[in-house]
Design a protein around this motif. Structure first.
Motif, short mmCIF file in Angstrom:
data_model
loop_
_atom_site.label_atom_id
_atom_site.label_comp_id
_atom_site.label_asym_id
_atom_site.label_seq_id
_atom_site.Cartn_x
_atom_site.Cartn_y
_atom_site.Cartn_z
N HIS A 51 0.70 -1.20 0.02
CA HIS A 51 0.04 0.12 -0.04
C HIS A 51 0.85 1.29 -0.08
O HIS A 51 0.58 2.12 -0.70
N LEU A 52 1.76 1.32 1.02
CA LEU A 52 2.69 2.28 1.15
C LEU A 52 3.49 2.65 -0.34
O LEU A 52 3.60 3.73 -0.67
N TYR A 53 3.99 1.79 -0.90
CA TYR A 53 4.54 1.87 -2.11
C TYR A 53 3.67 2.25 -3.26
O TYR A 53 4.03 3.16 -4.07
N SER A 54 2.44 1.87 -3.03
CA SER A 54 1.40 2.41 -4.15
C SER A 54 1.20 3.86 -4.00
O SER A 54 1.02 4.53 -5.09
N ILE A 55 1.19 4.54 -2.93
CA ILE A 55 1.06 5.93 -2.87
C ILE A 55 2.01 6.72 -3.83
O ILE A 55 1.60 7.53 -4.36
N GLY A 56 3.33 6.16 -3.87
CA GLY A 56 4.29 6.85 -4.63
C GLY A 56 3.91 6.17 -6.07
O GLY A 56 3.72 7.00 -7.13
N TYR A 57 3.83 5.17 -6.40
CA TYR A 57 3.78 4.33 -7.80
C TYR A 57 2.67 4.91 -8.25
O TYR A 57 2.62 5.32 -9.68
N MET A 58 1.39 4.86 -7.67
CA MET A 58 0.07 5.40 -8.33
C MET A 58 -0.16 6.57 -8.40
O MET A 58 -1.09 7.06 -8.79
N ASP A 73 0.19 9.46 -10.15
CA ASP A 73 -0.34 10.29 -11.16
C ASP A 73 -1.43 9.65 -11.91
O ASP A 73 -1.72 10.05 -13.09
N ASP A 74 -1.68 8.26 -11.39
CA ASP A 74 -2.86 7.65 -12.14
C ASP A 74 -4.36 8.07 -11.92
O ASP A 74 -4.61 8.74 -10.78
N GLU A 75 -4.90 8.38 -12.67
CA GLU A 75 -6.25 9.22 -12.50
C GLU A 75 -7.27 8.27 -11.75
O GLU A 75 -8.04 8.67 -11.15
N GLY A 76 -6.90 6.89 -11.80
CA GLY A 76 -7.78 5.89 -10.74
C GLY A 76 -7.34 5.74 -9.58
O GLY A 76 -7.71 4.54 -9.01
N HIS A 77 -6.41 6.31 -9.26
CA HIS A 77 -5.60 6.41 -7.88
C HIS A 77 -6.62 6.04 -6.70
O HIS A 77 -6.29 4.95 -6.10
N ASN A 78 -7.51 6.82 -6.57
CA ASN A 78 -8.49 6.28 -5.25
C ASN A 78 -9.47 5.12 -5.41
O ASN A 78 -9.13 4.24 -4.34
N MET A 120 0.08 -10.22 -14.92
CA MET A 120 0.88 -9.01 -14.52
C MET A 120 0.35 -7.84 -15.47
O MET A 120 0.92 -6.69 -15.35
N ALA A 121 -0.73 -7.98 -16.17
CA ALA A 121 -1.54 -6.95 -16.75
C ALA A 121 -1.90 -5.65 -15.94
O ALA A 121 -1.67 -4.45 -16.36
N GLY A 122 -2.06 -6.16 -14.56
CA GLY A 122 -2.43 -4.90 -13.76
C GLY A 122 -1.36 -4.13 -13.19
O GLY A 122 0.11 -4.56 -13.73
N PRO A 123 -1.47 -3.05 -12.74
CA PRO A 123 -0.31 -2.04 -12.23
C PRO A 123 0.61 -2.96 -11.10
O PRO A 123 -0.01 -4.00 -10.48
N THR A 124 1.92 -2.72 -11.27
CA THR A 124 2.87 -3.73 -10.48
C THR A 124 2.65 -3.87 -9.16
O THR A 124 2.65 -5.17 -8.73
N PRO A 125 2.12 -2.99 -8.22
CA PRO A 125 1.83 -3.36 -7.05
C PRO A 125 0.77 -4.61 -6.90
O PRO A 125 0.62 -5.18 -5.67
N VAL A 126 -0.26 -4.38 -7.70
CA VAL A 126 -0.92 -5.49 -7.83
C VAL A 126 -0.26 -6.81 -7.89
O VAL A 126 -0.79 -7.73 -7.21
N SER A 127 0.69 -7.04 -8.82
CA SER A 127 1.14 -8.41 -8.91
C SER A 127 1.72 -8.66 -7.61
O SER A 127 1.90 -9.90 -7.04
N ALA A 128 2.43 -7.49 -7.12
CA ALA A 128 3.05 -8.17 -5.70
C ALA A 128 2.10 -8.63 -4.78
O ALA A 128 2.18 -9.54 -3.73
N LEU A 129 0.99 -7.81 -4.60
CA LEU A 129 -0.24 -8.16 -3.83
C LEU A 129 -0.54 -9.62 -4.21
O LEU A 129 -0.95 -10.53 -3.42
N ILE A 130 -0.78 -9.88 -5.21
CA ILE A 130 -1.28 -11.13 -5.71
C ILE A 130 -0.35 -12.25 -5.31
O ILE A 130 -0.54 -13.50 -5.23
N HIS A 131 0.80 -11.97 -5.90
CA HIS A 131 1.99 -13.09 -5.92
C HIS A 131 2.51 -13.03 -4.60
O HIS A 131 3.10 -14.26 -4.20
#
Lengths: 483, 633
Positions: free
Chosen positions: B101-108, B110-115, B243-254
């Protein structure tokens, strides 16, 4: 008394609208259906959780023939009535997006239809039941015929004939039972049960088919379903909603009340055949749904698949199967209503129902897409949505009859995702195109209806227990009657 | 203490609701911090529960929330419980989950679907917590399906791209195939034991004789679910696409959620599996085959995330191998260490992709070491950990699996060792191609190369530290120390341990095996270094001619294509035939024929009637029915 009011009110309101409704017909209809909802909620509040039929009205009608106006509600009936009273105002409200010609007739017929449906769900006299059963067909026939789409005359007529032929078999069966009632002949349901139980095995077997045909055509069960997709597609949206979300439950309800306890040995003999047909229908209709390019027709076939599972659960004739069936009737009613409403909104805004022409709606109407997603989750029976408790119990019930049946019936949880997620992707996801780029987030009444549907999907999924509690004693009663 | 139990999953649910409903009204940073904060608090609560269980003799803390489903004799509550096994999973899910989650704050940022993204992450954590906290199979199933939904939402997060949408749909469908197995398994459990509650099922199961058919059936059906959820042969194909999802998702799933569900399920049902040795054998077999199979595919992938995805499939195979040998603790041990290093590797890959402006092809990277020093260093640690080089985390857990395999079945051991050789090779290949040599991207990319911000590097550093020391919770007994994890988990596996033959190998053998494994891995690493750093070789470009075997591997054995041609397309074709032919030409035509025949025959008797079709039908049906009744009566 409440039962009688529930039947009388929509009839009076309906007739009033037809004669004097004029331009404000739809508002009057909505008000009447909301009052009806309120009354049904009062009934819910007063209902005692036991197997007794409550709110009884039993007055002789044609005494010489043993026919009475006998209506009442036990747990199952009450739930079916609630389904009707919750969905009717939603259906009427959903029509506010359209301007139907001759609104007084349109809304009057909807209310008369509601009366007949409540009659079917509460009648405890065989003859009265038959009257309501046939009565329900007339308003929907006219709704489809007068406000339907292309080719409506031919399709509606076929629908009318097909279901009527079924009903006639039922009539014959009921008369046969009536003739065999002990003592002074009567159409009272208890007397008919007694008659059915006293019959020889061959007679029970024949009667089984008489009753089953009527109910199976209404649901419809494979292979008696071919009237359904055409009718759903050609009917005006509100007609489709009435047919799919409430009327088809007549068939399932009737199977539980008027077939299982009526000729238990007949049921014993043929339950397996019916289950095989129903399960075949699940896979058959799911695969067809997958191949559909028209969104409305896809929903129509998905409905056949869902109903197939409900039918299989009913004929597994155990507590889990029946509880699942009752619960799923409510969930399916809500979900299929919502799906047809969603398809209506899409069609009205984009002028097309063809999946290949749609796409990308989620990026401009995220709220709409979210509700669609929630309803779709209900439809594919994700846990914590309203689709799951019913489907889980249905499959559980089927499993107790045969693990093989459950395996094939269970394929629905895979195929359901294949066609529903496919449809979702083709309408909501991907890039916008010429048809969808002007799509607007539904507002006003549409938004309210969507939110109600979404809330119901989740609420019933998390807290299904009260519904199980209401139905449980009545279901146990029916199972006892079957022994 | 019991109230705290409920808090663990409710907090992320609350986060989901607040961030989800808040939508765009919440600022990005606020929603990011809310979502991360709730998971952090869950983690703290999980820690409290962990210490409570560790210090007290109490084996389980539980709380009943409400009755959920009931029909006839069947009933299932929504009851949550924490025992040592659940506790370990809670720490991994919320701990690693929080870092993601913490990582995603930075990673995501600029994404418009951030929230929306953060609300989905919270929901994912919620369902995973439910999965491991349920006190019956049905609640596990809720989580089981729920993580499937979340993976769908997150894999297809960028929903304008239809190939991502397809990957998301595929993940859900393949998972559902497994779920059907799980569902049928539950029905059989209910039919057999009259309940779905763990306590009732397991206490009755104890009295069954080994390998009773019903136990084999139950465990295999449940295992089908695990094969789907934990991406084993033959249902692994969704995970590499995920892995089509944003990278933090891969981390979460895997790492933290989802794929470990299958391991949890088997470990939870350990007594059932222990009493069904046939099933255990199948679990081990599927596990070891998957471990090697996926590792070979990893050798020739050029997408940084795909390599990692196949490595997950392979590592999960090792976990199932461990489970299949009855080494339940070992499997959980590997879940934990794998969570650390795999989250680290995926988040590191994310940092690389971030710096490369979205590029994922390692053939277009190279030389990133100097530009991304923190990412490089942490990625190196992750690579060492997964390759099984001591004293990093992966070494101890993998070594424990191989030691069990050696005692259990020498072929499994050999395959397992082979798999770890492949792992070391493809992981170091990945590392060298990405971070060593010279930069192979565009000039534009090169100018923008930069180390990621702190919100990204801090989680990397924490995970790297865990990947270094994580293995110490399970030091081998040959070191004459206490296996902390084993003693903590022992109550959960006590009944199984009584029935399992201990895998006895002498300490000398164990040392020898360790030494052998280490030597081989180091040799392999040197080979990879020689090939990719010293000689500077590069993988072939797409479409370059290949010999048969590499081509087969590079195309992932054509498994996707086979499924598509032999299952998906034929079924779709059948659907079309059913519609166009069966439904319209046969069934409906028959109906119409009956109708027309009726009209025709009524025409013949028109003289006596008025011509209303309804009437004819009525008379006809009535007479036919009466005739039938008369005959049967």
């Amino acid at each position: 008394m409440l039962t009688a009011i529930l039947i009388a009110l929509p009839l009076i309101a309906g007739l009033f609208i037809i004669t004097a409704g004029g331009a404000s017909s739809r508002r009057i209809a909505l008000a009447a259906s909301l009052i009806e909802l309120l009354i049904s909620l009062i009934a819910l509040g007063q209902f005692q959780i036991n197997a007794e039929s409550q709110f009884v009205l039993n007055i002789p009608w044609v005494s010489s023939l043993g026919i009475s106006f006998h209506v009442a509600m036990d747990g199952i009936s009450l739930l079916m009535v609630l389904l009707t009273t919750v969905l009717t105002p939603l259906i009427i409200y959903s029509s506010f997006s359209h301007n139907y010609e001759k609104p007084q007739s349109f809304y009057g017929l909807i209310l008369i239809m509601q009366m007949a449906l409540i009659g079917v769900f509460t009648a405890l006299d065989g003859f009265l039941f038959y009257i309501f059963w046939e009565l329900a067909l007339i308003p929907i026939y006219f709704i489809c015929l007068l406000w339907g789409g292309e080719n409506r005359a031919k399709i509606t007529f076929k629908f009318f004939l097909y279901t009527m032929v079924g009903s006639l078999f039922m009539l014959v069966a009921l008369i046969y039972l009536y003739v065999h009632t002990p003592g002074a002949h009567s159409f009272n349901i208890e007397a008919l049960y007694a008659a059915g139980h006293s019959l020889s095995l061959p007679a029970q077997r024949t009667l089984f088919w008489g009753l089953f045909l009527a109910f199976a055509i209404k649901m419809p069960v494979f292979p008696l379903h071919t009237w359904q997709p055409d009718t759903y597609v050609v009917a005006p949206t509100q007609g489709t909603m009435l047919l799919s979300s409430i009327m088809l439950k007549m068939g399932i309800y009737a199977a539980i009340r008027w077939l299982l306890p009526m000729v238990p040995q007949g049921v014993d003999a043929y339950a397996q055949v019916v289950m095989i047909l129903a399960i075949t229908g699940i896979i058959y209709a799911s695969l067809i749904a997958w191949s559909q390019v028209d969104f409305k027709r896809l929903i129509a076939y998905s409905s056949i698949a869902h109903v197939g599972l409900i039918a299989a659960g009913v004929f597994s004739a155990n507590a889990q199967g029946l509880q699942g069936a009752v619960f799923q009737m409510l969930s399916h009613g809500i979900n299929v209503f919502a799906l047809f409403f969603i398809s209506d909104i899409i069609e009205r805004q984009t002028k097309t129902r063809l999946l290949g022409n749609l796409g990308g709606i989620r990026s401009i109407a995220p709220r709409f897409a979210t509700v669609f997603m929630i309803v779709m989750m209900g439809s594919v029976a994700l846990p914590l949505t309203n689709g799951f408790p019913g489907e889980f119990l249905l499959l559980n019930g089927v499993y107790q009859v045969s693990s093989m049946y459950a395996l094939f019936a269970g394929v629905t949880i895979i195929l359901g995702v294949v066609y529903m997620f496919g449809a979702y992707q083709k309408t909501m996801l991907g890039e916008l195109n010429a048809a969808t780029e002007k799509f607007e987030e539904p507002q006003g009444h549409e938004n309210i209806i969507l939110l109600i549907c979404g809330a119901l999907v989740i609420a019933l999924g998390i807290f299904p227990k009260p519904i199980f509690s209401i139905a449980e004693p009545s279901i146990q009663h029916i199972l006892e009657l079957m022994r | 203490m019991t109230k705290l139990v409920a808090l663990v999953p409710i907090l992320p649910l609350l986060g989901f609701v607040i961030v989800g409903l808040g939508g765009k009204k919440l600022s990005k940073s606020l929603s990011g911090w809310i979502a991360s904060g709730v998971v952090l608090i869950s983690f703290v609560v999980s820690l409290i529960l962990f210490f409570h269980l560790n210090q007290n003799s109490e084996q389980e803390v539980s709380i009943k929330l409400f009755d959920w489903i009931a029909a006839g004799r069947f009933s299932a509550d929504l009851t949550l419980m924490v025992d040592p096994l659940t506790s370990i999973f809670l720490l991994v899910i919320t701990g690693v989950g929080f870092l993601i989650h913490l990582y995603s704050i930075g990673y995501m940022h600029d994404d418009e679907g951030h929230n929306k993204f953060f609300s989905y992450l919270n929901l994912f954590v919620f369902f995973m917590l439910l999965l491991v906290m349920g006190s019956n199979f049905l609640v596990m199933y809720v989580g089981w399906e729920g993580v499937g939904l979340c993976s769908y939402l997150l894999i297809g997060f960028w929903h304008k791209n239809n190939s991502y949408n397809n990957a998301a749909k595929k993940a859900f469908i393949v998972n559902r195939i497994g779920d059907l197995g799980f569902l049928l398994g539950m029905f059989l459990i209910y039919v057999t034991f009259g309940s779905l509650n763990y306590s009732e099922v397991f206490s009755q199961a104890k009295f069954y004789v080994s390998d009773e058919p019903v136990l084999i059936a139950i465990t295999l059906l449940l295992f089908v679910g695990a094969v789907g959820k934990s991406a084993q042969l033959p249902l692994y194909t969704w995970l590499p696409d995920a892995m089509a999802g944003p990278t933090p998702v891969s981390a979460l799933i895997h790492a933290a959620t989802m794929v470990t569900a299958g391991i949890y399920m088997v470990a939870r049902s350990n007594i059932l599996y222990t009493l069904a040795p046939t099933s255990l054998h199948i679990v081990a077999l599927i596990g070891v085959i998957t471990a090697v199979f996926a590792a070979t595919i990893g050798l020739l992938q050029n997408d940084i995330k795909k390599v990692l995805a196949y490595s997950t499939v392979s590592q999960l195979g090792y976990m199932f191998l461990a489970l299949g040998m009855g080494a339940y603790t070992t499997a959980v041990f590997h879940v934990v260490t794998h969570a650390f290093f795999k989250a680290l590797l995926f988040l590191g890959a994310g940092s690389v992709i971030h710096a490369m402006g979205g590029e994922q092809d390692i053939r277009k990277m190279g030389g990133l070491k100097s530009h991304l020093p923190t990412t490089y260093l942490t990625f190196l640690i992750g690579t060492i950990a997964i390759s099984g080089i001591p004293p990093f985390a992966g070494f101890f857990s993998k070594d424990e699996i191989l030691a069990h395999a050696f005692a259990h079945n020498k072929i499994f051991w050999l395959l397992g060792l082979g798999g770890s050789v492949l792992t070391a090779f493809y992981m170091f290949r990945l590392l060298y191609l990405t971070f060593f040599g010279s930069f192979r991207g565009t000039h534009h990319q090169q100018q923008h190369l930069h180390e990621s911000p702190k919100s990204i590097t801090i989680p990397l550093i924490v995970l790297a530290a865990l990947s270094v020391v994580g293995g110490f919770i399970g030091l081998p007994e040959a070191f004459h120390t206490k296996h902390l994890l084993k003693s903590f988990l022992s109550p959960v596996f006590a009944d199984s341990d009584l029935r399992m033959l201990p895998a006895e190998i002498t300490h000398a053998t164990e040392y020898a095996l360790m030494a052998l494994a280490i030597i081989i891995v180091i040799v392999v690493v040197l080979l990879a270094r020689n090939k990719y750093v010293v000689k500077g070789e590069l993988p072939l470009q797409d479409g370059a001619p290949m010999t048969a075997l590499p081509k087969l591997i590079a195309h992932k054995y054509y498994v996707d294509e086979i499924y598509d041609s032999f299952i998906v397309k034929p079924l779709h074709w059948i659907g079309t035939i059913f519609y166009r032919f069966m439904d319209i030409q046969v069934i409906d035509a028959l109906v119409n024929f009956v109708g027309k025949a009726t009209v025709w025959s009524s025409d013949r008797v028109r003289l006596i009637q008025t011509g209303k079709i309804g009437y004819y039908v009525f008379v006809m049906v009535l007479s036919v029915a009466l005739l039938l009744l008369y005959i049967s009566y």
